[in-house]
Enzyme design. Structure first.
Site, mmCIF file in Angstrom:
data_model
loop_
_atom_site.group_PDB
_atom_site.id
_atom_site.type_symbol
_atom_site.label_atom_id
_atom_site.label_comp_id
_atom_site.label_asym_id
_atom_site.label_seq_id
_atom_site.Cartn_x
_atom_site.Cartn_y
_atom_site.Cartn_z
ATOM 1 C CD GLU A 154 -2.283 1.126 2.947
ATOM 2 O OE1 GLU A 154 -2.220 2.129 3.684
ATOM 3 O OE2 GLU A 154 -2.858 0.064 3.283
ATOM 4 C CG HIS A 157 -4.047 -6.048 7.729
ATOM 5 N ND1 HIS A 157 -3.363 -5.950 6.542
ATOM 6 C CD2 HIS A 157 -4.731 -4.882 7.856
ATOM 7 C CE1 HIS A 157 -3.615 -4.781 5.979
ATOM 8 N NE2 HIS A 157 -4.440 -4.122 6.763
ATOM 9 C CG ASN A 210 -5.500 -3.285 2.707
ATOM 10 O OD1 ASN A 210 -4.869 -3.490 1.668
ATOM 11 N ND2 ASN A 210 -5.222 -2.307 3.529
#
Length: 546
Positions: free
Chosen positions: A398, A484, A522
Site C-alpha cells: 500500500e 491485520h 487488506n
C-alpha cells in the site's frame, strides 16, 4: 421493492436510530422497543434468541442477516457509539493533535510512526478514556484494533481489496471460490458501499502527488501499481478539495477516525441491521466469559462501564445462538478462557492456533530534494504496488500517505507479504488474560520480502531508506506491530467449514479469526464476504430451523 431498496430503507431507519441514541446519550441503540430484542429468562436475567459479540465486519454481517430473518438479536460492543461531537464540534480528534478520544484507556498515544528525525514529536500525553484506537501490546508484537460501534472500520484506511483468487484458493481451499467471487464478494462490496477514485482527478490532484511519486519510482524498478477501491466516498473527497464541504481525509484524519466522508460500518451494515427493527446494540458492554446453559444455549457474563472506565454493572445474558465477532484477539481470548477454565472444555485444541499479522511490514524511503511528495496529502490510500506474482518474494505494498501538513520528502508504505510463520495464543491463568507466542524472528521472511522489493526501487532511483520514523533507534522496517490480525480460530480446524465452533451447538465464529494468518491484501472485504457466506448457511440450517 428490490433487495437494494430494502437495504437502503433499512439503512436510513438505522441511521435515524443511531442519531437518536447519540442525542439522548443512551448506551442502548435500537429502532424498535427494547422488548423486541430481549426478554426475561427463567433466572431473571436477560434472554435473547441471538447474541452477536462485537460490531466489526463479521459481526455486522451476522446481525443484519439475522435481523432480516426476523431473529431478535442483541449486539454487545465494548466501545462507545461515535457520533456525538466533542467540545471542538468534531466527533473524532485529528492525527496531528490527538486528545483522549484517540486512544483506548492510554496515558499516551501509540501511533505507528513513533518519531520524526528521531524526535518524539508525534505521540502526545492524554487522559485515559474509551477512545477509538487501541494498540494491544504482546511481548514481541503489537496489534492495532478499533474500539467502538463499527470496530476496525472506524480506524482503518478503508482499502477495500478483493484478494487474488489464486491466493484465496491457497489460503482457504475448503471454500468454494467460484461461489465467493460470483456471489459473496460482490454482495459484500455493494453493502460496504465500495467505490472507485476518478482517475482523472487523481492525476491532477495535489492531494495524491505522494502516490504519483511512488508510482513513478516503482515503474523505474519495473514494478506495476494498481488503483485500489475504498469505502471512503471519493466524491465527497473531491468536494473537500474544492472547499465545498468540511475536510476529513484532507484534514489528516484516519487512524483516530474520520469525521466525514468514510462509509464505516455504522453507516452501512450496522445501520441496515438496526433498520430491521430486530437488532439492538448495547455499547460499553464487554463480554468477560461464556458458559453453557443446562439444556442448551449460553450465558455471557458482561461488564458495563462508562467512558472513563468505571464499572456500572455486571450482567448475565442468556441466548440460544451465540455469534463471536470480537475480532482475532477478542474472539480467540473468549474461547481460550472458556476452554482453559473448563467452562467449555470440549473446545478444539486448534483454538488459539494459526495466527498471523497478514505479513504486515511498514517501511519508508527518503526521496531526493528535487522529488517532493507534497505538503498536502490525503489520508486515504488510493494505490498499491502489486508484486504478488513474484515467486520468490510476493508483496502487495500500500502506498501510504504521511499527511504532516508540510513537505517531508518521505514515501511511506505498508507492505503485505506472504509470511508462512504463525503464532499461537495461550491462556495465562494467573493474569486471566491471553498471551501471544510470537517472536520478532518470525517476521524475518516478511522483512526480507519487503526489503527485496524496496531495495529494487532504491537502486533504480538512487534513494535510501528512512531510519528515523519508527522510534528512537535507527530502524528502517517496522516489524513489531500489525494492522491485520488474522487467525486464532481457523475455519475448518477450530470450526467447521461455516464457522460453527467444533464441540458445541449454536456457537459460531464470524470474524477475521477464521482466516489462517494471511490473505495477501487488506482483509476486511474477505472477512465480510466470508461472513455473508457462512451466515446464509447457518440461518438456513441452524437458526430458522431451530
Amino acid at each position: 421493492m428490490s433487495a437494494h431498496q430494502h437495504l437502503s430503507r433499512r439503512r436510513m431507519l438505522g441511521l435515524a436510530a443511531l442519531g437518536a441514541a447519540a442525542l439522548a446519550g443512551q448506551s442502548t441503540i435500537t429502532a424498535a422497543p427494547r422488548a423486541a430484542a430481549a426478554g426475561t429468562g427463567g433466572d431473571g436475567g436477560t434472554f435473547v434468541p441471538a447474541v452477536v459479540v462485537g460490531t466489526g465486519y463479521g459481526a455486522a454481517v451476522s446481525a443484519l442477516r439475522l435481523g432480516e430473518a426476523g431473529i431478535p438479536t442483541l449486539m454487545l460492543e465494548m466501545g462507545q457509539l461515535w457520533n456525538q461531537p466533542g467540545p471542538d464540534g468534531n466527533v473524532f480528534s485529528g492525527m496531528l493533535s490527538p486528545d483522549k478520544r484517540s486512544s483506548w484507556f492510554k496515558n499516551r498515544t501509540e501511533a505507528p510512526l513513533g518519531s520524526f528525525l528521531w524526535l518524539d514529536v508525534i505521540n502526545k500525553n492524554i487522559d485515559p478514556y474509551a477512545g477509538v484506537l487501541d494498540r494491544v501490546n504482546f511481548d514481541q508484537m503489537s496489534v492495532y484494533v478499533g474500539r467502538g460501534v463499527g470496530g476496525g472500520s472506524l480506524v482503518n484506511g478503508g482499502m477495500a481489496v478483493t484478494p487474488k483468487r489464486s491466493y484465496f484458493e491457497e489460503v482457504l481451499p475448503q471454500v468454494d471460490a467460484a461461489e465467493m467471487y460470483d456471489r459473496y464478494f460482490p454482495r459484500a462490496n455493494t453493502a460496504l458501499r465500495v467505490n472507485h477514485i476518478d482517475h482523472g482527478w487523481f492525476e491532477e490532484s495535489e492531494w495524491y502527488k505522494f502516490a504519483r511519486v511512488s508510482r513513478e519510482q516503482a515503474g523505474k524498478a519495473g514494478l506495476g501499481t494498481v488503483f485500489v477501491p475504498n469505502v471512503y466516498d471519493w466524491d465527497y473527497m473531491r468536494r473537500e478539495a474544492a472547499g465545498e464541504v468540511p475536510k476529513s481525509a484532507l484534514a489528516t484524519e484516519v487512524i483516530y477516525g474520520n469525521n466525514h466522508g468514510k462509509q464505516s460500518l455504522d453507516k452501512t451494515y450496522l445501520a441496515a441491521a438496526l433498520g430491521t427493527g430486530k437488532v439492538t446494540i448495547e455499547t460499553m458492554h464487554q463480554v468477560k466469559s461464556i458458559r453453557q446453559q443446562k439444556g442448551g444455549g449460553y450465558v455471557l457474563t458482561v461488564e458495563q462501564k462508562d467512558v472513563n472506565g468505571r464499572l456500572l454493572a455486571t450482567k448475565e445474558i442468556g441466548c440460544r445462538h451465540l455469534f463471536l465477532g470480537a475480532g482475532s484477539l477478542g474472539t480467540t481470548e473468549l474461547l481460550l478462557r472458556a476452554r482453559e477454565t473448563g467452562a467449555l472444555p470440549d473446545l478444539s485444541s486448534a483454538v488459539g492456533a494459526g495466527w498471523g499479522p497478514n505479513g504486515n511490514i511498514m517501511t519508508a524511503r527518503a526521496n531526493h530534494i528535487w522529488n517532493p511528495t507534497g505538503a498536502h496529502q490525503s489520508s486515504i490510500p488510493a494505490m498499491g504496488i502489486d508484486d504478488w506474482d513474484n515467486r520468490d518474494a510476493p508483496v502487495f505494498a500500500e502506498i501510504a500517505p504521511m499527511p504532516a501538513g508540510l513537505e517531508t520528502w518521505v514515501s511511506l508504505y505498508l507492505a503485505i507479504t506472504k509470511n508462512p510463520e504463525r503464532g499461537t495464543f495461550v491462556y495465562d491463568a494467573a493474569r486471566d488474560a491471553m498471551n501471544l507466542r510470537w517472536t520478532r524472528d518470525q517476521n524475518t521472511p516478511a522483512v526480507n520480502a519487503a526489503k527485496s522489493l524496496f531495495d529494487r526501487i532504491n537502486k533504480a532511483c538512487t534513494t535510501i531508506y528512512r531510519y528515523d520514523l519508527f522510534g528512537g533507534q535507527a530502524k528502517n522496517f517496522a516489524d513489531d506491530f500489525c494492522y491485520h490480525p488474522l487467525g486464532g480460530c481457523v475455519l475448518g480446524k477450530a470450526t467447521d467449514n461455516y464457522g460453527r465452533v467444533s464441540g458445541y451447538k449454536n456457537l459460531y465464529v464470524t470474524d477475521g479469526s477464521l482466516i489462517p494468518g494471511s490473505i495477501g491484501v487488506n482483509p476486511f472485504v474477505t472477512i465480510t464476504a466470508l461472513a455473508e457466506r457462512n451466515i446464509e448457511r447457518v440461518i438456513k440450517q441452524d437458526v430458522t430451523a431451530s
